[in-house]
Write a protein that holds these residues in place. Structure first.
Motif, PDB file in Angstrom:
ATOM      1  N   VAL A   1      11.604  24.030  15.349  1.00  0.00           N
ATOM      2  CA  VAL A   1      10.935  24.506  16.561  1.00  0.00           C
ATOM      3  C   VAL A   1      11.898  24.331  17.728  1.00  0.00           C
ATOM      4  O   VAL A   1      12.438  23.235  17.947  1.00  0.00           O
ATOM      5  N   MET A   2      12.125  25.409  18.451  1.00  0.00           N
ATOM      6  CA  MET A   2      13.037  25.380  19.587  1.00  0.00           C
ATOM      7  C   MET A   2      12.288  24.896  20.825  1.00  0.00           C
ATOM      8  O   MET A   2      11.338  25.552  21.287  1.00  0.00           O
ATOM      9  N   VAL A   3      12.693  23.751  21.359  1.00  0.00           N
ATOM     10  CA  VAL A   3      12.084  23.186  22.566  1.00  0.00           C
ATOM     11  C   VAL A   3      12.982  23.526  23.746  1.00  0.00           C
ATOM     12  O   VAL A   3      14.139  23.124  23.806  1.00  0.00           O
ATOM     13  N   HIS A   4      12.457  24.280  24.685  1.00  0.00           N
ATOM     14  CA  HIS A   4      13.268  24.850  25.752  1.00  0.00           C
ATOM     15  C   HIS A   4      13.629  23.827  26.817  1.00  0.00           C
ATOM     16  O   HIS A   4      13.099  22.713  26.872  1.00  0.00           O
ATOM     17  N   GLY A   5      14.520  24.250  27.703  1.00  0.00           N
ATOM     18  CA  GLY A   5      14.861  23.453  28.873  1.00  0.00           C
ATOM     19  C   GLY A   5      13.934  23.787  30.021  1.00  0.00           C
ATOM     20  O   GLY A   5      12.771  24.133  29.827  1.00  0.00           O
ATOM     21  N   SER A   6      14.448  23.730  31.240  1.00  0.00           N
ATOM     22  CA  SER A   6      13.599  23.934  32.414  1.00  0.00           C
ATOM     23  C   SER A   6      13.490  25.394  32.821  1.00  0.00           C
ATOM     24  O   SER A   6      12.833  25.708  33.804  1.00  0.00           O
TER      25      SER A   6
END
Length: 422
Positions: free
Chosen positions: A122-127
Motif C-alpha cells: 500500500v502506497m502511503v503518500h506524503g503531504s
C-alpha cells in the motif's frame, strides 16, 4: 512536509532519437525491455499535455517533449537505444473503502498471472494534494512484480473528507487501505505492507501498529517531530551558508520560541519570540532563514500571528510534537528506511541516530543511505549561490525498494551505503 515537485533537468546518455515533435504520440503505460528493465510513461501536472513524464528504473526521468528524450514512441511500444520495449499488462481494479466515516477512493494494480507469494504494498503518500492514481510510483513498483494499492488521501482526488496532516487519522486510513487490499487479493498475495515517502515516513510505521503488516518501507522520511524538522532545516540552512555555532544557537532559540506558539495555538511565546527577533535584526543572514515555518513566523507581527497564525500555520491538524520513536518502538515488523544523504527538507541527523539506536537494540530495521541526494532521492547540481537543480532519482533506489519488498536484496544498488549490519 512539503511534497517533492519534479522540475527536472535530465542527464541523458548520448543516443540518437527521433525529435520529439516528429514522434508518434506517446501512450501512458509501463514498457519493459527484454532484460527486465522498464520505463513508466504517465501523465503529470508538471508536464504540459500531451507530453508525458517518463521514469526509467535507473532513475533517469524527464518529459517526452524534451529535445534529448532517450526514447521514441511507436503505436504500441517504445524504442530505447534501438531496442523495442513492449507494454506490460497490468490488471487495474478501482476500489472504494470507508475509513473513520469517510469514503476513500483507490486503485489496485496487479501484474498478470496468479502468484500466491506476490508481495502486496500500500502506497502511503506524503503531504501532496495530488492523486497518486495513474502516477509513476505505483507502476514502477508493479513493474517489479509487486501488487500495488494506491489511494487518494482524504480530501484529495476522489476521496471525501477534509485534507489533513493529522498522522493518527492518516494512519487509520492507511491501515484500512491495507485491509481492503488484502481482501481484494485474497489467495494471490504473500507478504503485505506499506511504503511511505516523505511525510509517509511518519504515517506508514504508525499504520503498521494499527493493523497487521508484514513489512514497512520508507524513503526520505523523518524520525523527528515537525518541530524538530523545522529546527534541523534552519540549522542546515546556516551550515550551507558557512555560518558558525553562534548562528546555529540563534536558530535553535528561534525554533524554541516558535514551538511554544504552535503548541499553544498561538496564545503563548511572544515575549521569547520578540527577544529572538531583536537578536536576528542584527544579523544580515537572518532574512534568508526559512525552516519549515519558523522564518515565516518570525517575519509576521505579533498582531498578525494572534489573528492569523493558527489559520496560516495550523489549519491541517498537524501533530507538532509527534513522537515517531514511540511508534517505532512498538513496531516489530521488518522495516526498510532509505535516507537521502544531503536532504535539505528532511535533514537526516536525528533520524539516522534514532534508527541506528533502535536497530542496535534489536529492532529488525534495515537502514540505507544514498550519498549526494536531496529529498525525493534526487541527485542535483549546485549553483554558485548554493541553490540546487534536480537532475534525476539516484540509480539503484527504485530497484532497492522493489527487491527489499520482495525479500530478495542482492547485488549493487548504485552508490548506496548500508548503515546497519546484515
Amino acid at each position: 512536509m512539503k511534497s517533492v515537485i519534479a522540475g527536472i533537468a535530465f542527464l541523458s546518455a548520448a543516443v540518437s532519437v527521433t525529435p520529439a515533435s516528429a514522434q508518434t504520440p506517446c501512450q501512458p503505460a509501463t514498457y519493459a525491455a527484454p532484460d527486465g528493465d522498464f520505463v513508466v510513461l504517465a501523465k503529470s501536472p508538471a508536464v504540459a499535455a500531451p507530453a508525458l513524464r517518463y521514469q526509467f528504473r535507473d532513475g533517469r526521468r524527464g518529459a517526452t517533449s524534451d529535445a534529448d528524450v532517450p526514447l521514441a514512441c511507436g503505436a504500441a511500444d517504445v524504442s530505447v537505444d534501438g531496442e523495442v520495449w513492449k507494454p506490460i499488462a497490468f490488471r487495474e481494479t478501482p476500489a472504494s473503502f470507508d475509513s473513520v466515516g469517510t469514503k476513500m477512493n483507490g486503485m489496485l494494480i496487479e501484474p498478470s498471472g496468479q502468484n500466491a507469494q506476490r508481495p502486496l504494498v500500500v502506497m502511503v503518500h506524503g503531504s501532496e494534494r495530488s492523486s497518486p492514481i495513474g502516477g509513476i510510483y505505483g507502476y514502477a513498483m508493479a513493474a517489479q512484480g509487486i501488487s500495488v494499492f494506491v489511494y487518494d488521501k482524504r480530501g484529495t482526488g476522489g476521496s471525501e473528507g477534509e485534507y489533513t496532516q493529522n498522522f493518527e487519522l492518516l494512519a487509520a486510513d492507511a491501515a484500512k487501505a491495507l485491509d481492503t487490499a488484502r481482501g481484494m487479493t485474497a489467495g494471490r498475495h504473500g507478504r503485505a505492507g506499506f511504503f511511505g515517502g516523505s511525510q509517509g515516513g511518519w504515517v506508514a510505521p504508525l499504520a503498521a501498529t494499527r493493523t497487521k503488516a508484514d513489512f514497512v518501507a520508507v524513503g526520505f522520511g523523518l524520525v523527528a517531530s515537525p518541530i524538530e524538522e523545522d529546527r534541523e532545516q534552519m540549522v542546515s540552512e546556516v551550515r550551507a551558508e558557512g555560518l558558525g555555532k553562534d548562528a546555529e544557537a540563534l536558530v535553535n532559540r528561534l525554533s524554541a520560541a516558535t514551538s511554544k506558539l504552535v503548541l499553544t495555538n498561538f496564545t503563548q511565546g511572544y515575549e521569547v519570540l520578540d527577544a529572538v527577533r531583536r537578536e536576528m535584526a542584527a544579523q544580515p543572514w537572518a532574512a534568508a532563514i526559512n525552516g519549515e515555518y519558523s522564518g515565516a513566523i518570525a517575519r509576521m507581527t505579533n498582531d498578525e500571528l494572534k489573528r492569523l497564525g493558527r489559520a496560516r500555520f495550523d489549519n491541517v491538524e498537524l501533530i507538532w510534537d509527534y513522537d515517531a520513536v514511540a511508534a517505532l518502538r512498538k513496531l516489530d515488523t521488518p522495516l526498510l528506511w532509505v535516507l537521502a544523504g544531503e536532504d535539505r527538507e528532511a535533514p537526516i541527523e536525528t533520524t539516522r541516530a534514532a534508527l541506528l539506536k533502535l536497530a542496535e537494540a534489536g529492532k529488525p530495521f534495515d537502514v540505507y543511505l544514498f550519498p549526494d541526494t536531496d529529498h525525493g532521492m534526487f541527485e542535483f547540481t549546485t549553483a554558485a549561490d548554493g541553490s540546487r537543480s534536480i537532475t534525476r532519482i539516484t540509480d539503484g533506489y527504485l530497484k532497492l525498494l522493489g527487491d527489499w519488498i520482495k525479500g530478495d536484496t542482492h547485488g549493487a544498488y548504485g552508490r548506496v551505503e548500508r548503515l546497519t549490519p546484515r
